[in-house]
Design a protein around this motif. Structure first.
Motif, PDB file in Angstrom:
ATOM      1  N   MET A 128     -12.379   5.424   3.036  1.00 28.30           N
ATOM      2  CA  MET A 128     -11.231   5.745   3.868  1.00 28.30           C
ATOM      3  C   MET A 128     -10.039   6.088   2.976  1.00 28.30           C
ATOM      4  O   MET A 128      -9.692   5.339   2.066  1.00 28.30           O
ATOM      5  CB  MET A 128     -10.877   4.555   4.775  1.00 28.30           C
ATOM      6  N   LYS A 129      -9.405   7.221   3.245  1.00 21.55           N
ATOM      7  CA  LYS A 129      -8.240   7.651   2.476  1.00 21.55           C
ATOM      8  C   LYS A 129      -6.972   7.200   3.201  1.00 21.55           C
ATOM      9  O   LYS A 129      -6.792   7.505   4.386  1.00 21.55           O
ATOM     10  CB  LYS A 129      -8.244   9.165   2.306  1.00 21.55           C
ATOM     11  N   ILE A 130      -6.115   6.462   2.475  1.00 22.35           N
ATOM     12  CA  ILE A 130      -4.905   5.896   3.079  1.00 22.35           C
ATOM     13  C   ILE A 130      -3.684   6.389   2.323  1.00 22.35           C
ATOM     14  O   ILE A 130      -3.590   6.223   1.102  1.00 22.35           O
ATOM     15  CB  ILE A 130      -4.947   4.356   3.068  1.00 22.35           C
ATOM     16  N   ALA A 131      -2.741   6.987   3.037  1.00 22.22           N
ATOM     17  CA  ALA A 131      -1.485   7.445   2.450  1.00 22.22           C
ATOM     18  C   ALA A 131      -0.455   6.325   2.519  1.00 22.22           C
ATOM     19  O   ALA A 131      -0.433   5.550   3.478  1.00 22.22           O
ATOM     20  CB  ALA A 131      -0.968   8.671   3.195  1.00 22.22           C
ATOM     21  N   ILE A 132       0.389   6.235   1.493  1.00 25.47           N
ATOM     22  CA  ILE A 132       1.491   5.267   1.477  1.00 25.47           C
ATOM     23  C   ILE A 132       2.799   6.052   1.520  1.00 25.47           C
ATOM     24  O   ILE A 132       3.013   6.967   0.735  1.00 25.47           O
ATOM     25  CB  ILE A 132       1.457   4.388   0.208  1.00 25.47           C
ATOM     26  N   MET A 133       3.676   5.669   2.443  1.00 24.88           N
ATOM     27  CA  MET A 133       4.939   6.375   2.650  1.00 24.88           C
ATOM     28  C   MET A 133       6.069   5.361   2.733  1.00 24.88           C
ATOM     29  O   MET A 133       5.905   4.264   3.270  1.00 24.88           O
ATOM     30  CB  MET A 133       4.848   7.202   3.944  1.00 24.88           C
ATOM     31  N   GLU A 188      -3.409  15.216   8.015  1.00 26.50           N
ATOM     32  CA  GLU A 188      -4.360  16.312   7.832  1.00 26.50           C
ATOM     33  C   GLU A 188      -5.291  16.017   6.654  1.00 26.50           C
ATOM     34  O   GLU A 188      -6.423  16.490   6.615  1.00 26.50           O
ATOM     35  CB  GLU A 188      -3.609  17.625   7.574  1.00 26.50           C
ATOM     36  N   GLU A 189      -4.773  15.224   5.712  1.00 24.97           N
ATOM     37  CA  GLU A 189      -5.533  14.934   4.489  1.00 24.97           C
ATOM     38  C   GLU A 189      -6.064  13.504   4.452  1.00 24.97           C
ATOM     39  O   GLU A 189      -7.109  13.239   3.843  1.00 24.97           O
ATOM     40  CB  GLU A 189      -4.650  15.172   3.265  1.00 24.97           C
ATOM     41  N   TYR A 190      -5.339  12.564   5.102  1.00 17.60           N
ATOM     42  CA  TYR A 190      -5.681  11.136   5.018  1.00 17.60           C
ATOM     43  C   TYR A 190      -6.173  10.620   6.366  1.00 17.60           C
ATOM     44  O   TYR A 190      -5.808  11.132   7.428  1.00 17.60           O
ATOM     45  CB  TYR A 190      -4.466  10.326   4.572  1.00 17.60           C
ATOM     46  N   ASP A 191      -6.992   9.562   6.281  1.00 14.24           N
ATOM     47  CA  ASP A 191      -7.497   8.930   7.507  1.00 14.24           C
ATOM     48  C   ASP A 191      -6.445   8.037   8.146  1.00 14.24           C
ATOM     49  O   ASP A 191      -6.353   7.955   9.375  1.00 14.24           O
ATOM     50  CB  ASP A 191      -8.743   8.094   7.183  1.00 14.24           C
ATOM     51  N   GLN A 192      -5.668   7.348   7.306  1.00 11.05           N
ATOM     52  CA  GLN A 192      -4.649   6.425   7.803  1.00 11.05           C
ATOM     53  C   GLN A 192      -3.381   6.553   6.956  1.00 11.05           C
ATOM     54  O   GLN A 192      -3.404   7.096   5.855  1.00 11.05           O
ATOM     55  CB  GLN A 192      -5.153   4.977   7.763  1.00 11.05           C
ATOM     56  N   LEU A 193      -2.302   6.003   7.508  1.00 11.44           N
ATOM     57  CA  LEU A 193      -1.002   6.076   6.844  1.00 11.44           C
ATOM     58  C   LEU A 193      -0.283   4.741   7.008  1.00 11.44           C
ATOM     59  O   LEU A 193      -0.200   4.211   8.121  1.00 11.44           O
ATOM     60  CB  LEU A 193      -0.165   7.203   7.472  1.00 11.44           C
ATOM     61  N   VAL A 194       0.225   4.188   5.905  1.00 13.93           N
ATOM     62  CA  VAL A 194       1.058   2.992   5.948  1.00 13.93           C
ATOM     63  C   VAL A 194       2.482   3.412   5.591  1.00 13.93           C
ATOM     64  O   VAL A 194       2.724   3.940   4.499  1.00 13.93           O
ATOM     65  CB  VAL A 194       0.565   1.909   4.964  1.00 13.93           C
ATOM     66  N   TYR A 195       3.397   3.192   6.518  1.00 11.84           N
ATOM     67  CA  TYR A 195       4.798   3.569   6.318  1.00 11.84           C
ATOM     68  C   TYR A 195       5.619   2.297   6.124  1.00 11.84           C
ATOM     69  O   TYR A 195       5.589   1.393   6.962  1.00 11.84           O
ATOM     70  CB  TYR A 195       5.295   4.359   7.526  1.00 11.84           C
ATOM     71  N   ILE A 196       6.370   2.232   5.027  1.00  8.04           N
ATOM     72  CA  ILE A 196       7.172   1.050   4.683  1.00  8.04           C
ATOM     73  C   ILE A 196       8.649   1.444   4.716  1.00  8.04           C
ATOM     74  O   ILE A 196       9.198   1.911   3.721  1.00  8.04           O
ATOM     75  CB  ILE A 196       6.786   0.515   3.283  1.00  8.04           C
ATOM     76  N   PRO A 197       9.318   1.289   5.863  1.00  8.73           N
ATOM     77  CA  PRO A 197      10.730   1.651   5.968  1.00  8.73           C
ATOM     78  C   PRO A 197      11.639   0.513   5.531  1.00  8.73           C
ATOM     79  O   PRO A 197      11.176  -0.594   5.239  1.00  8.73           O
ATOM     80  CB  PRO A 197      10.897   1.939   7.458  1.00  8.73           C
ATOM     81  N   MET A 198      12.947   0.787   5.501  1.00 11.05           N
ATOM     82  CA  MET A 198      13.918  -0.257   5.229  1.00 11.05           C
ATOM     83  C   MET A 198      13.878  -1.309   6.332  1.00 11.05           C
ATOM     84  O   MET A 198      13.361  -1.072   7.427  1.00 11.05           O
ATOM     85  CB  MET A 198      15.333   0.332   5.139  1.00 11.05           C
ATOM     86  N   SER A 199      14.436  -2.490   6.044  1.00  8.72           N
ATOM     87  CA  SER A 199      14.404  -3.625   6.963  1.00  8.72           C
ATOM     88  C   SER A 199      14.914  -3.272   8.355  1.00  8.72           C
ATOM     89  O   SER A 199      15.942  -2.602   8.513  1.00  8.72           O
ATOM     90  CB  SER A 199      15.257  -4.764   6.388  1.00  8.72           C
ATOM     91  N   SER A 200      14.215  -3.754   9.369  1.00  4.06           N
ATOM     92  CA  SER A 200      14.645  -3.542  10.753  1.00  4.06           C
ATOM     93  C   SER A 200      15.951  -4.275  11.051  1.00  4.06           C
ATOM     94  O   SER A 200      16.625  -3.961  12.038  1.00  4.06           O
ATOM     95  CB  SER A 200      13.561  -4.021  11.720  1.00  4.06           C
ATOM     96  N   GLY A 201      16.328  -5.235  10.197  1.00  7.33           N
ATOM     97  CA  GLY A 201      17.587  -5.940  10.390  1.00  7.33           C
ATOM     98  C   GLY A 201      18.789  -5.149   9.941  1.00  7.33           C
ATOM     99  O   GLY A 201      19.932  -5.537  10.201  1.00  7.33           O
TER     100      GLY A 201
END
Length: 287
Positions: A1-6, A77-90
């Protein structure tokens, strides 16, 4: 499984570093005198601080859903899954907006928004942890769970050099700012549970630096977790200031290799130049 990190530019990761790491970077919008810029794309620290010094009206906003989805679509289009790490929700609604978007087709089950309550250097460490977890074969859901479970395993303290920008943003009253300036007070803020709060007021920069180190020393034993402890510094303004501050902290913590980064503009527009930060975070143990 190909996973993108954003992640977003609040992590302190530059476009060049993102390319080296194989991470996708979402630039944060910064509005200056009514015109929108993108951090690291058409707005960089020298111009940003020059505009602050000129008294420009500076504010931050969330990335537009359209810009976020455009990046997601391209990656999926290239990855099966994507993990997005944004700034704190607080600190921003960015994480909540992204989580809502991820619940809809075609993103549900493929996009995982990890809100682990961080910004700046600790957020950068979350990205590195996610990359390590991916290398060990973890799924997007597992990476999100591990990052969020470790959300409180970090701490940031920030000294504000001038009260002007806190007053301008309505975070303190003009009277408090005037009195604080007369007494040479340096507010120290802390990022705790994902939110930025007052910690202490100290007279003078020298005392404030000592208090930042003292606060971190007291916090280090309290951070739960099994991973390696990492000490980091952050600053707003000149690189010379950042280098001096990093050396000061390195001398206070010789047992660590101290990493330095620039405070994101989303924080610097409230602190102004001359802010100094110190952080600690636990690296996630990879099993």
């Amino acid at each position: 499984m190909k996973i993108a990190i954003m992640t977003d530019s609040n992590s302190g990761i530059t476009a060049q570093e993102a390319q080296q790491l194989g991470v996708t970077l979402l630039p944060m919008p910064i509005q200056i005198d009514g015109q929108m810029y993108l951090e690291g794309i058409d707005l960089f620290p020298p111009e940003f601080y020059a505009r602050l010094a000129q008294g420009a009206d500076v504010s931050t906003s969330q990335p537009s859903p359209a810009d976020t989805l455009e990046l997601w679509d391209k990656l999926l289009e290239e990855y099966d899954q994507l993990v997005y790490i944004p700034m704190s929700s607080g600190l921003s609604g960015t994480a909540a907006t992204a989580a809502s978007l991820a619940c809809d087709d075609p993103y549900e089950g493929r996009v995982f928004v990890a809100d682990n309550k961080r910004i700046s250097a600790p957020q950068r460490q979350s990205v590195l942890d996610a990359l390590a977890l991916r290398e060990r074969g973890k799924s997007g859901a597992e990476i999100k769970q591990r990052l969020e479970a470790a959300s409180l395993h970090s701490q940031i303290y920030i000294m504000v050099d001038t009260l002007h920008y806190l007053k301008k943003g309505g975070r303190i009253t003009p009277t408090a700012a005037l009195l604080g300036s007369a007494l040479n007070l340096k507010p120290i803020l802390q990022l705790q549970a994902g939110k930025l709060d007052a910690y202490k007021k100290v007279r003078g920069t020298k005392a404030a630096k000592a208090e930042l180190v003292h606060a971190l020393e007291a916090k280090l034993p309290c951070l739960e977790g099994e991973g390696k402890l990492i000490v980091q510094t952050a600053y707003s303004g000149s690189d010379e200031l950042g280098a001096e501050w990093n050396e000061f902290v390195q001398q206070a913590f010789p047992q660590f290799q101290v990493y330095s980064t620039v405070l994101p503009m989303s924080i610097a527009c409230h602190t102004g130049p001359g802010a100094l930060g110190v952080a600690c975070v636990r690296e996630l143990p990879i099993d």
